[in-house]
Design an enzyme around this catalytic site. Structure first.
Site, PDB file in Angstrom:
ATOM      1  N   GLU A 200       0.844  -1.197   0.000  1.00  0.00           N
ATOM      2  CA  GLU A 200       0.000   0.000   0.000  1.00  0.00           C
ATOM      3  C   GLU A 200       0.875   1.241   0.000  1.00  0.00           C
ATOM      4  O   GLU A 200       1.985   1.220   0.521  1.00  0.00           O
ATOM      5  CB  GLU A 200      -0.857   0.051   1.291  1.00  0.00           C
ATOM      6  CG  GLU A 200      -2.020  -0.889   1.293  1.00  0.00           C
ATOM      7  CD  GLU A 200      -2.884  -0.777   2.545  1.00  0.00           C
ATOM      8  OE1 GLU A 200      -2.498  -0.058   3.498  1.00  0.00           O
ATOM      9  OE2 GLU A 200      -3.947  -1.401   2.555  1.00  0.00           O
ATOM     10  N   LYS A 201       0.341   2.306  -0.517  1.00  0.00           N
ATOM     11  CA  LYS A 201       0.952   3.623  -0.333  1.00  0.00           C
ATOM     12  C   LYS A 201       1.013   3.878   1.174  1.00  0.00           C
ATOM     13  O   LYS A 201       0.054   3.602   1.888  1.00  0.00           O
ATOM     14  CB  LYS A 201       0.068   4.669  -1.024  1.00  0.00           C
ATOM     15  CG  LYS A 201       0.493   6.104  -0.819  1.00  0.00           C
ATOM     16  CD  LYS A 201       1.602   6.481  -1.777  1.00  0.00           C
ATOM     17  CE  LYS A 201       2.177   7.853  -1.441  1.00  0.00           C
ATOM     18  NZ  LYS A 201       3.531   8.010  -2.014  1.00  0.00           N
ATOM     19  N   HIS A 208      -6.913   6.987  12.845  1.00  0.00           N
ATOM     20  CA  HIS A 208      -7.627   5.710  12.768  1.00  0.00           C
ATOM     21  C   HIS A 208      -9.067   5.991  13.193  1.00  0.00           C
ATOM     22  O   HIS A 208      -9.319   6.303  14.353  1.00  0.00           O
ATOM     23  CB  HIS A 208      -6.967   4.696  13.707  1.00  0.00           C
ATOM     24  CG  HIS A 208      -7.728   3.410  13.877  1.00  0.00           C
ATOM     25  ND1 HIS A 208      -7.184   2.177  13.635  1.00  0.00           N
ATOM     26  CD2 HIS A 208      -8.997   3.180  14.278  1.00  0.00           C
ATOM     27  CE1 HIS A 208      -8.093   1.247  13.867  1.00  0.00           C
ATOM     28  NE2 HIS A 208      -9.201   1.822  14.270  1.00  0.00           N
ATOM     29  N   HIS A 235       0.564  -0.383  18.348  1.00  0.00           N
ATOM     30  CA  HIS A 235      -0.672  -0.968  17.849  1.00  0.00           C
ATOM     31  C   HIS A 235      -1.624  -1.421  18.946  1.00  0.00           C
ATOM     32  O   HIS A 235      -2.565  -2.176  18.690  1.00  0.00           O
ATOM     33  CB  HIS A 235      -0.378  -2.094  16.851  1.00  0.00           C
ATOM     34  CG  HIS A 235       0.468  -1.611  15.713  1.00  0.00           C
ATOM     35  ND1 HIS A 235       0.043  -0.612  14.860  1.00  0.00           N
ATOM     36  CD2 HIS A 235       1.727  -1.916  15.328  1.00  0.00           C
ATOM     37  CE1 HIS A 235       1.000  -0.356  13.990  1.00  0.00           C
ATOM     38  NE2 HIS A 235       2.027  -1.123  14.254  1.00  0.00           N
ATOM     39  N   GLU A 275     -12.682  -0.427   9.842  1.00  0.00           N
ATOM     40  CA  GLU A 275     -11.580   0.478  10.179  1.00  0.00           C
ATOM     41  C   GLU A 275     -11.140   1.255   8.947  1.00  0.00           C
ATOM     42  O   GLU A 275     -10.946   0.668   7.878  1.00  0.00           O
ATOM     43  CB  GLU A 275     -10.361  -0.315  10.664  1.00  0.00           C
ATOM     44  CG  GLU A 275     -10.561  -1.082  11.938  1.00  0.00           C
ATOM     45  CD  GLU A 275      -9.255  -1.708  12.440  1.00  0.00           C
ATOM     46  OE1 GLU A 275      -9.264  -2.219  13.568  1.00  0.00           O
ATOM     47  OE2 GLU A 275      -8.249  -1.700  11.698  1.00  0.00           O
ATOM     48  N   ARG A 291     -16.310  -8.719  15.405  1.00  0.00           N
ATOM     49  CA  ARG A 291     -16.575  -9.065  16.811  1.00  0.00           C
ATOM     50  C   ARG A 291     -16.990  -7.819  17.577  1.00  0.00           C
ATOM     51  O   ARG A 291     -16.876  -6.707  17.071  1.00  0.00           O
ATOM     52  CB  ARG A 291     -15.287  -9.608  17.432  1.00  0.00           C
ATOM     53  CG  ARG A 291     -14.130  -8.632  17.242  1.00  0.00           C
ATOM     54  CD  ARG A 291     -12.898  -8.938  18.048  1.00  0.00           C
ATOM     55  NE  ARG A 291     -11.717  -8.328  17.455  1.00  0.00           N
ATOM     56  CZ  ARG A 291     -11.356  -7.069  17.582  1.00  0.00           C
ATOM     57  NH1 ARG A 291     -12.076  -6.247  18.303  1.00  0.00           N
ATOM     58  NH2 ARG A 291     -10.279  -6.589  16.986  1.00  0.00           N
ATOM     59  N   VAL A 294     -13.307  -3.885  22.268  1.00  0.00           N
ATOM     60  CA  VAL A 294     -12.985  -3.358  23.597  1.00  0.00           C
ATOM     61  C   VAL A 294     -13.665  -1.994  23.818  1.00  0.00           C
ATOM     62  O   VAL A 294     -14.227  -1.736  24.879  1.00  0.00           O
ATOM     63  CB  VAL A 294     -11.454  -3.216  23.773  1.00  0.00           C
ATOM     64  CG1 VAL A 294     -11.114  -2.550  25.098  1.00  0.00           C
ATOM     65  CG2 VAL A 294     -10.757  -4.567  23.650  1.00  0.00           C
ATOM     66  N   ARG A 337      -8.006   3.125  28.553  1.00  0.00           N
ATOM     67  CA  ARG A 337      -7.681   1.750  28.945  1.00  0.00           C
ATOM     68  C   ARG A 337      -6.727   1.810  30.136  1.00  0.00           C
ATOM     69  O   ARG A 337      -5.629   2.343  30.033  1.00  0.00           O
ATOM     70  CB  ARG A 337      -7.035   1.000  27.786  1.00  0.00           C
ATOM     71  CG  ARG A 337      -8.001   0.849  26.621  1.00  0.00           C
ATOM     72  CD  ARG A 337      -7.542  -0.230  25.697  1.00  0.00           C
ATOM     73  NE  ARG A 337      -8.363  -0.239  24.497  1.00  0.00           N
ATOM     74  CZ  ARG A 337      -8.291  -1.163  23.558  1.00  0.00           C
ATOM     75  NH1 ARG A 337      -7.421  -2.156  23.682  1.00  0.00           N
ATOM     76  NH2 ARG A 337      -9.067  -1.108  22.492  1.00  0.00           N
TER      77      ARG A 337
END
Ligand code: MV4
Length: 453
Positions: A200-201, A208, A235, A275, A291, A294, A337
């Site tokens: 990918e570029k 995100h 990540h 995403e 799914r 979180v 979190r």
């Protein structure tokens, strides 16, 4: 509706699912490893079954043991939660073959989205925008060269079997292509048992942004707005918010409409998240999660919908009880979190909780399985609690979050609470002008701020 659900998970998500079951009048079966015999999800469930020793490979990932537990307890469905077996198409298939409902999409849709090249091809066929790059797996270095040449450097090599940032190689210029191409394939083979890679570029400062959907078996698809999950470290998401501070109502409506049309065409059923990377006013689909996630509570806060109850209902064959037009996004929500990690170097911090005092008051929700005496085992991931805060505006949400973090006491282990206290006061976080590289770039000033707490 189901009478009894086996929850094939642990920790806060097992508790979250158990609470949804209670609200729906469904009996619960907890499964647990020997390390979790005293855990909160085991204590609160109607029944529990020990499925193996502490290592997840022998317990929470042990499909045979989980199916045996479902059989002996007479469950009629299995909820996989997230992580563990939640995106394992073979497990979903096995669950169904043993006569239980798998609370999630079809094994076919899980498998389709699990292979990232197939997911991208599917996205193209559904009319979603993708990052420019290869349409197929790149089989040799010559092909890699010509694709990289046509899209321009820098490029990113990703593993088809990867996802979530695992198995990626940035290639800044032509001189490193051959070396990184071979390294990516070798790594992909070792990590995922599949050497296939795609190109990918490379986007340098994307955000995100992900769109939550739910679909029932009658073909109704509803989009529930977006979450901004740009604040990640290696990540691992650390902080998520809904709505994204980066997009306006018109942009959101266009994105959600596109997603809704795509998912209707796909014939998908269950909860799902698409995403996207967002840079220079463009969205690019990268992956779909099949799914519960979180960070689902922030969507619940701004929509008023209980996503886990809705997920269970559609899995039982019920039609969605709300329409797209009835969805109104209200206010702002942020999730922090609270990992059992050192706030300075993010190393895991297992141990026994001695003192536990959760924050409260207007706008505060804590999803956690912690209690004084609870053990944070080194065998599992470090997510210990989620602090979810609602405000009528983003400014109110940030103020309440600062208040909640200052009240929160967890002793016996280290947690990310001091890190979040520094984050919530950072000018760029207050302004909402961050991207996926933010935590990497601001590690030093955040660490310096944390020292004050
Ligand atoms: C990218 C990217 C830049 N360009 N793809 C990392 C996780 C995986 N879901 C996709 N990821 C990325 N893909 C292109 N073409 C940058 C990332 C990325 C990233 C994405 C989301 C959140 C945090 C990230 C941190 C580093 C890199």
């Amino acid at each position: 509706m189901f009478k009894k659900i086996l929850i094939a998970n642990r920790g806060e998500v097992a508790l979250r699912i158990l609470r949804a079951c209670r609200d729906l009048g469904i009996q619960t079966v907890a499964v647990h490893s020997t390390a979790d015999a005293e855990a909160m999800h085991v204590r609160l469930a109607d029944e529990s079954v020990c499925i193996g020793p502490a290592p997840a490979a022998k317990s929470y990932l042990n499909a045979q043991e989980i199916l045996s537990a479902a059989t002996i307890t007479g469950a009629d469905a299995v909820h996989p939660g997230f992580g563990f077996l939640s995106e394992n198409a073979n497990f979903a298939q096995m669950v169904e073959e043993h006569g239980f409902r798998f609370i999630g999409p079809s094994p076919q849709h899980i498998a389709m989205m699990g292979d990232k090249i197939t997911a991208k091809k599917t996205a193209v066929s559904l009319g979603l925008p993708i990052v420019p790059g290869s349409e197929e797996g790149v089989r040799d270095v010559e092909t890699a060269h010509s694709i990289a040449q046509s899209i321009g450097y820098p490029v990113l090599i990703k593993a088809s079997g990867g996802g979530g940032g695992r198995g990626m190689q940035v290639v800044p210029d032509m001189s490193l292509l051959e070396e990184n191409y071979h390294a990516a394939r070798t790594e992909a083979q070792m990590a995922f048992g599949n050497p296939e890679v795609y190109i990918e570029k490379y986007l340098d400062f994307p955000r995100h942004i992900e769109v939550q959907i739910i679909a029932d078996s009658s073909g109704n698809v509803i989009t529930l707005g977006e979450r901004d999950c740009s604040l990640q470290r290696r990540h691992q998401k650390i902080w998520e918010e809904a709505p994204s501070p980066a997009i306006d109502e018109t942009t959101r409506a266009a994105l959600c409409d596109q997603v809704r049309t795509a998912i209707q065409k796909l014939g998908y059923q269950g909860l799902g998240t698409l995403e996207f990377l967002y840079q220079d006013d463009q969205f690019y689909f990268i992956e779909m999660n099949t799914r519960l996630q979180v960070e689902h509570p922030i969507t619940e806060m701004v929509t008023g919908i209980d996503l886990v109850c809705a997920q269970i209902r559609v899995a039982a064959g019920e039609a969605l009880s709300f329409t797209q037009d009835s969805i109104r996004l209200r206010g702002h929500a942020i999730e922090c979190r609270i990992n059992a990690e050192s706030p300075l170097d993010f190393l895991p911090s297992p141990g026994t909780i001695t003192i536990y005092h959760a924050p409260g008051g207007p706008g505060i929700r804590v999803d956690s399985a912690l209690y004084p005496g609870a053990i944070i085992s080194p065998h599992y991931d470090s997510l210990a609690a989620k602090l979810i805060v609602y405000g009528h505006t983003r400014a109110e949400c940030l103020a309440r979050l600062d208040r909640a973090l200052s009240e929160y006491v967890i002793d016996g282990i280290q947690t990310l609470i001091p890190f979040h206290r520094a984050l919530v006061r950072h000018p760029k976080i207050i302004a909402g002008t961050y991207h996926v590289k933010f935590l990497e770039q601001h590690a030093d000033d955040l660490r310096h701020k944390e020292m004050g707490f």
